[in-house]
Design a protein around this motif. Structure first.
Motif, PDB file in Angstrom:
ATOM      1  N   VAL A 180       0.844  -1.190   0.000  1.00 24.82           N
ATOM      2  CA  VAL A 180       0.000   0.000   0.000  1.00 24.82           C
ATOM      3  C   VAL A 180       0.886   1.249   0.000  1.00 24.82           C
ATOM      4  CG1 VAL A 180      -1.736   1.310   1.261  1.00 24.82           C
ATOM      5  CG2 VAL A 180      -1.854  -1.191   1.185  1.00 24.82           C
ATOM      6  N   ASN A 181       0.680   2.112  -0.984  1.00 26.13           N
ATOM      7  CA  ASN A 181       1.460   3.337  -1.112  1.00 26.13           C
ATOM      8  C   ASN A 181       0.553   4.552  -0.976  1.00 26.13           C
ATOM      9  OD1 ASN A 181       4.083   2.150  -1.817  1.00 26.13           O
ATOM     10  ND2 ASN A 181       3.029   1.467  -3.663  1.00 26.13           N
ATOM     11  N   PRO A 182       1.090   5.677  -0.517  1.00 26.39           N
ATOM     12  CA  PRO A 182       0.282   6.894  -0.438  1.00 26.39           C
ATOM     13  C   PRO A 182      -0.245   7.286  -1.817  1.00 26.39           C
ATOM     14  CG  PRO A 182       2.354   7.144   0.755  1.00 26.39           C
ATOM     15  CD  PRO A 182       2.458   5.875  -0.016  1.00 26.39           C
ATOM     16  N   PHE A 183      -1.472   7.800  -1.863  1.00 29.18           N
ATOM     17  CA  PHE A 183      -2.081   8.204  -3.123  1.00 29.18           C
ATOM     18  C   PHE A 183      -1.447   9.490  -3.629  1.00 29.18           C
ATOM     19  CE2 PHE A 183      -5.177  10.674  -5.535  1.00 29.18           C
ATOM     20  CZ  PHE A 183      -5.515   9.771  -6.529  1.00 29.18           C
ATOM     21  N   ARG A 184      -1.074   9.489  -4.903  1.00 30.59           N
ATOM     22  CA  ARG A 184      -0.523  10.690  -5.537  1.00 30.59           C
ATOM     23  C   ARG A 184      -1.195  10.861  -6.888  1.00 30.59           C
ATOM     24  NH1 ARG A 184       5.852  10.168  -5.663  1.00 30.59           N
ATOM     25  NH2 ARG A 184       5.559  12.146  -6.776  1.00 30.59           N
ATOM     26  N   LEU A 185      -1.838  12.001  -7.074  1.00 33.02           N
ATOM     27  CA  LEU A 185      -2.603  12.253  -8.293  1.00 33.02           C
ATOM     28  C   LEU A 185      -1.712  12.230  -9.525  1.00 33.02           C
ATOM     29  CD1 LEU A 185      -5.269  12.939  -9.639  1.00 33.02           C
ATOM     30  CD2 LEU A 185      -4.781  15.369  -9.200  1.00 33.02           C
ATOM     31  N   GLU A 186      -0.502  12.800  -9.427  1.00 29.54           N
ATOM     32  CA  GLU A 186       0.363  12.845 -10.608  1.00 29.54           C
ATOM     33  C   GLU A 186       0.780  11.450 -11.061  1.00 29.54           C
ATOM     34  OE1 GLU A 186       2.973  13.973  -6.973  1.00 29.54           O
ATOM     35  OE2 GLU A 186       0.908  14.195  -7.699  1.00 29.54           O
ATOM     36  N   VAL A 187       0.984  10.540 -10.098  1.00 27.30           N
ATOM     37  CA  VAL A 187       1.331   9.164 -10.462  1.00 27.30           C
ATOM     38  C   VAL A 187       0.149   8.492 -11.158  1.00 27.30           C
ATOM     39  CG1 VAL A 187       1.975   6.895  -9.563  1.00 27.30           C
ATOM     40  CG2 VAL A 187       3.004   8.965  -8.601  1.00 27.30           C
ATOM     41  N   LEU A 188      -1.064   8.728 -10.655  1.00 30.45           N
ATOM     42  CA  LEU A 188      -2.261   8.172 -11.274  1.00 30.45           C
ATOM     43  C   LEU A 188      -2.400   8.654 -12.713  1.00 30.45           C
ATOM     44  CD1 LEU A 188      -4.976   6.642 -11.125  1.00 30.45           C
ATOM     45  CD2 LEU A 188      -5.993   8.764 -10.238  1.00 30.45           C
ATOM     46  N   VAL A 189      -2.165   9.935 -12.934  1.00 29.40           N
ATOM     47  CA  VAL A 189      -2.299  10.495 -14.283  1.00 29.40           C
ATOM     48  C   VAL A 189      -1.262   9.880 -15.218  1.00 29.40           C
ATOM     49  CG1 VAL A 189      -2.075  12.601 -15.653  1.00 29.40           C
ATOM     50  CG2 VAL A 189      -3.326  12.644 -13.483  1.00 29.40           C
ATOM     51  N   VAL A 190      -0.014   9.819 -14.760  1.00 28.20           N
ATOM     52  CA  VAL A 190       1.056   9.288 -15.607  1.00 28.20           C
ATOM     53  C   VAL A 190       0.787   7.838 -15.987  1.00 28.20           C
ATOM     54  CG1 VAL A 190       3.493   8.633 -15.656  1.00 28.20           C
ATOM     55  CG2 VAL A 190       2.821  10.881 -14.788  1.00 28.20           C
ATOM     56  N   TYR A 191       0.437   7.017 -15.010  1.00 33.64           N
ATOM     57  CA  TYR A 191       0.220   5.604 -15.297  1.00 33.64           C
ATOM     58  C   TYR A 191      -1.037   5.374 -16.121  1.00 33.64           C
ATOM     59  CZ  TYR A 191       4.091   3.722 -12.643  1.00 33.64           C
ATOM     60  OH  TYR A 191       5.356   3.381 -12.223  1.00 33.64           O
ATOM     61  N   THR A 192      -2.050   6.218 -15.933  1.00 35.39           N
ATOM     62  CA  THR A 192      -3.246   6.118 -16.772  1.00 35.39           C
ATOM     63  C   THR A 192      -2.905   6.396 -18.230  1.00 35.39           C
ATOM     64  OG1 THR A 192      -4.678   6.785 -14.940  1.00 35.39           O
ATOM     65  CG2 THR A 192      -5.560   7.010 -17.163  1.00 35.39           C
ATOM     66  N   LEU A 193      -2.077   7.403 -18.468  1.00 33.91           N
ATOM     67  CA  LEU A 193      -1.654   7.718 -19.839  1.00 33.91           C
ATOM     68  C   LEU A 193      -0.823   6.589 -20.435  1.00 33.91           C
ATOM     69  CD1 LEU A 193      -0.733  11.503 -19.463  1.00 33.91           C
ATOM     70  CD2 LEU A 193      -2.737  10.524 -20.595  1.00 33.91           C
ATOM     71  N   VAL A 194       0.056   6.017 -19.621  1.00 33.88           N
ATOM     72  CA  VAL A 194       0.881   4.902 -20.103  1.00 33.88           C
ATOM     73  C   VAL A 194      -0.007   3.725 -20.503  1.00 33.88           C
ATOM     74  CG1 VAL A 194       2.567   3.151 -19.410  1.00 33.88           C
ATOM     75  CG2 VAL A 194       2.950   5.555 -18.828  1.00 33.88           C
ATOM     76  N   ILE A 195      -0.986   3.400 -19.661  1.00 35.66           N
ATOM     77  CA  ILE A 195      -1.891   2.288 -19.964  1.00 35.66           C
ATOM     78  C   ILE A 195      -2.691   2.582 -21.226  1.00 35.66           C
ATOM     79  CG2 ILE A 195      -3.940   1.063 -19.157  1.00 35.66           C
ATOM     80  CD1 ILE A 195      -2.802   1.321 -16.324  1.00 35.66           C
ATOM     81  N   MET A 196      -3.119   3.815 -21.402  1.00 40.69           N
ATOM     82  CA  MET A 196      -3.875   4.174 -22.600  1.00 40.69           C
ATOM     83  C   MET A 196      -3.017   4.013 -23.851  1.00 40.69           C
ATOM     84  SD  MET A 196      -5.993   7.518 -21.257  1.00 40.69           S
ATOM     85  CE  MET A 196      -6.618   7.861 -22.911  1.00 40.69           C
ATOM     86  N   VAL A 197      -1.752   4.395 -23.762  1.00 37.95           N
ATOM     87  CA  VAL A 197      -0.860   4.259 -24.914  1.00 37.95           C
ATOM     88  C   VAL A 197      -0.627   2.798 -25.239  1.00 37.95           C
ATOM     89  CG1 VAL A 197       1.508   4.622 -25.711  1.00 37.95           C
ATOM     90  CG2 VAL A 197       0.271   6.484 -24.592  1.00 37.95           C
TER      91      VAL A 197
END
Length: 218
Positions: A180-197
Motif C-alpha cells: 500500500v502506497n500513499p495516493f498521488r494524483l500525478e502518479v495516477l495520471v502518468v500511469y493512466t496515460l501509459v496504460i492508454m498508450v
C-alpha cells in the motif's frame, strides 16, 4: 516469516531448486522458471487468438505483442520480466482461463482451472483479477460452475494464506500492507496515460474486429 511483497510460490520453487542444485547457480534457476513461463504464456495466447480468429497469423501477432509489451527492456535492467515472479503468475493465470476455454466445459476442467488460478494468486496476489476474469467467463456457460470455481479458489488460496498468517505471521502485512502506497494524483495520471498508450491500440483493434464480426453475421 519476514515481510515480503508477494505471495510465496515462486520463492518456494527457487528454494527447492537451490536445495537440490546448491547455491552455485545464482539467479539461473529463477531466470529459467521465468523464461519457461514466458514461452508458455506466448503459446497460450497464440492458441487463444488462433482459436477465435481461425488465423495462425493472429496467434503469432498476439504472442509477439505479449513478448514486446510484457517484457520491455531497459539498459539498466534488460528483460526485467525474466527476473522476478511476474511471468510465472501470468502463465498460471492464463492457464486457468485456457483450462475452461471452449465449449462443453466439464467439472474436471473447472477444478483444474480453480487449482491453477489459486497457484497464480499464491505466486502474485494481483492475479486475483485474472482468477475473477476466468470465473466471469465461466458464468456465461454455467452459473453453477462459476460459483463452484469461485468457492474453490477462495478456499484454496484463502486457506493457504490463512495458514501462513496463523503459523508464520506477517503474511497479510507482507502481501497487502507492504504494497500500500500513499495516493498521488500525478502518479495516477502518468500511469493512466501509459496504460492508454499501451492498450489503446489493442482496444481499437478489438473494436474493429467485433464490428467486422457483427457485419458478417447480419
Amino acid at each position: 516469516v519476514s515481510i515480503a511483497g508477494y505471495t510465496p510460490l515462486y520463492y518456494y520453487l527457487l528454494a527447492g531448486a537451490e536445495a537440490l542444485l546448491g547455491t552455485g547457480l545464482g539467479f539461473l534457476p529463477g531466470r529459467l522458471v521465468s523464461l519457461v513461463a514466458t514461452l508458455a504464456s506466448m503459446a497460450m495466447i497464440w492458441r487463444l487468438a488462433q482459436r477465435r480468429t481461425g488465423d495462425w497469423r493472429a496467434g503469432a501477432f498476439g504472442a509477439l505483442l505479449f513478448l514486446a509489451l510484457g517484457t520491455p527492456s531497459h539498459p539498466s535492467s534488460p528483460w526485467p520480466g525474466l527476473q522476478k515472479e511476474a511471468m510465472l503468475s501470468v502463465a498460471l493465470g492464463l492457464g486457468a482461463f485456457v483450462a475452461v476455454d471452449g465449449t462443453g466445459t466439464g467439472w474436471r476442467r473447472v477444478l483444474l482451472a480453480a487449482v491453477v488460478a489459486s497457484l497464480a494468486i499464491l505466486t502474485k496476489q494481483t492475479m486475483a483479477v485474472a482468477a475473477f476474469a476466468t470465473g466471469a467467463y465461466l458464468w456465461r456457460g454455467s452459473s453453477r460452475q462459476s460459483v463452484a470455481y469461485f468457492g474453490l479458489v477462495a478456499g484454496m488460496a484463502g486457506g493457504v494464506s490463512l495458514a501462513f498468517e496463523v503459523f508464520g505471521g506477517n503474511f497479510i502485512a507482507g502481501t497487502i500492507g507492504s504494497t500500500v502506497n500513499p495516493f498521488r494524483l500525478e502518479v495516477l495520471v502518468v500511469y493512466t496515460l501509459v496504460i492508454m498508450v499501451l492498450l489503446g491500440g489493442m482496444g481499437l483493434a478489438s473494436a474493429v474486429h467485433l464490428l467486422e464480426r457483427a457485419r458478417r453475421h447480419r
